[in-house]
Design an enzyme around this catalytic site. Structure first.
Site, short mmCIF file in Angstrom:
data_model
loop_
_atom_site.label_atom_id
_atom_site.label_comp_id
_atom_site.label_asym_id
_atom_site.label_seq_id
_atom_site.Cartn_x
_atom_site.Cartn_y
_atom_site.Cartn_z
N HIS A 248 15.30 -15.50 -22.53
CA HIS A 248 14.80 -16.86 -22.80
C HIS A 248 13.48 -17.11 -22.08
O HIS A 248 12.54 -17.65 -22.65
CB HIS A 248 15.81 -17.92 -22.30
CG HIS A 248 17.11 -17.98 -23.03
ND1 HIS A 248 18.33 -18.02 -22.37
CD2 HIS A 248 17.41 -18.02 -24.36
CE1 HIS A 248 19.30 -18.10 -23.25
NE2 HIS A 248 18.79 -18.09 -24.47
N ARG B 60 16.37 -11.26 -31.50
CA ARG B 60 16.68 -10.05 -30.73
C ARG B 60 16.86 -8.84 -31.63
O ARG B 60 16.35 -7.78 -31.39
CB ARG B 60 17.96 -10.26 -29.92
CG ARG B 60 17.75 -11.10 -28.70
CD ARG B 60 19.05 -11.59 -28.15
NE ARG B 60 19.63 -12.57 -29.06
CZ ARG B 60 20.63 -13.37 -28.72
NH1 ARG B 60 21.17 -13.27 -27.54
NH2 ARG B 60 21.09 -14.24 -29.58
N SER C 83 23.23 -15.00 -23.05
CA SER C 83 23.93 -15.80 -22.04
C SER C 83 25.39 -15.34 -21.96
O SER C 83 25.97 -15.27 -20.87
CB SER C 83 23.87 -17.28 -22.40
OG SER C 83 22.55 -17.74 -22.45
P1 ADP Z 1 21.86 -21.06 -29.41
O1 ADP Z 1 23.24 -21.48 -29.00
O2 ADP Z 1 21.06 -22.12 -30.07
O3 ADP Z 1 21.77 -19.73 -30.14
P2 ADP Z 1 20.86 -19.68 -27.10
O4 ADP Z 1 20.62 -20.24 -25.76
O5 ADP Z 1 21.92 -18.63 -27.22
O6 ADP Z 1 21.11 -20.91 -28.03
O7 ADP Z 1 19.51 -19.07 -27.68
C1 ADP Z 1 18.38 -19.86 -27.93
C2 ADP Z 1 17.33 -19.03 -28.66
O8 ADP Z 1 16.88 -17.96 -27.80
C3 ADP Z 1 17.79 -18.34 -29.94
O9 ADP Z 1 16.73 -18.36 -30.86
C4 ADP Z 1 18.09 -16.94 -29.53
O10 ADP Z 1 17.93 -16.02 -30.60
C5 ADP Z 1 17.01 -16.74 -28.47
N1 ADP Z 1 17.40 -15.71 -27.48
C6 ADP Z 1 18.56 -15.60 -26.83
N2 ADP Z 1 18.56 -14.52 -26.01
C7 ADP Z 1 17.36 -13.93 -26.17
C8 ADP Z 1 16.75 -12.75 -25.65
N3 ADP Z 1 17.39 -11.94 -24.80
N4 ADP Z 1 15.49 -12.45 -26.05
C9 ADP Z 1 14.85 -13.25 -26.92
N5 ADP Z 1 15.38 -14.36 -27.48
C10 ADP Z 1 16.61 -14.70 -27.11
#
Ligand code: ADP
Length: 165
Positions: free
Chosen positions: A17, A90, A128
């Site tokens: 993130h 990802r 996460s």
């Molecule tokens: P949600 O519950 O909306 O999916 P997340 O916190 O899991 O929320 O993810 C928010 C955004 O960040 C999403 O677009 C997800 O694809 C992206 N994301 C999550 N982990 C990573 C990562 N390791 N690298 C790049 N983008 C990520």
């Protein structure tokens, strides 16, 4: 003013993130990280805690603002007077869901576009959920979450594990 919103659960914020936040913030005047207050997902951290963790790890990025929101992302985007939604991709497994979300959001509000950042390869496997899982069993999460919040995640995961036993 070019403003974008990066919405998500961020339970907790990961290095993946943070990489997206840093790269998106470099392209806009202001990036608002929107932390979704969604109790249905029974998060490990309260929305206030998640907001504070992101504030702590982005304190050296002056054009990043962090706010909690509930409801539709597009409504939050409009409230922020932003014109873009930022999301991360990802792997192909993210693609179908993200495409559907982007198309849904655009059908709700045609002025809002979604920008996708492809993840840094070394963060591609991080989520996460994985970070919480490893922390739950007392594993090393230094590769998953920013150092500033590592202790908080380990402590909360240990408490959750104790409650389960
Ligand atoms: P949600 O519950 O909306 O999916 P997340 O916190 O899991 O929320 O993810 C928010 C955004 O960040 C999403 O677009 C997800 O694809 C992206 N994301 C999550 N982990 C990573 C990562 N390791 N690298 C790049 N983008 C990520």
């Amino acid at each position: 003013m070019k403003r974008a919103v990066y919405p998500g659960s961020f339970d907790p914020v990961t290095k993946g993130h943070l990489d997206i936040i840093t790269r998106a913030a470099a392209l806009v005047d202001e990036l608002v990280v929107g932390v979704l207050n969604n109790n249905a997902k029974s998060p490990l951290f309260s929305v206030e805690e998640r907001v504070n963790m992101i504030k702590d790890v982005t304190e050296d990025l002056p054009n990043v603002r962090v706010e909690a929101f509930s409801g539709l992302s597009v409504d939050f985007v409009k409230k922020c007077q932003a014109s873009f939604i930022v999301r991360g991709l990802r792997a192909v497994t993210d693609f179908e869901y993200e495409l559907q979300m982007a198309q849904t959001n655009r059908s709700i509000d045609h002025d809002i576009d979604t920008i996708f950042f492809t993840t840094e390869l070394n963060y591609a496997y991080i989520s996460s959920t994985i970070a919480k899982e490893v922390a739950f069993y007392g594993g090393d999460i230094s590769g998953f979450v920013p150092e500033k919040i590592m202790e908080r995640v380990l402590r909360r995961a240990a408490a959750a594990r104790q409650r389960e036993n």
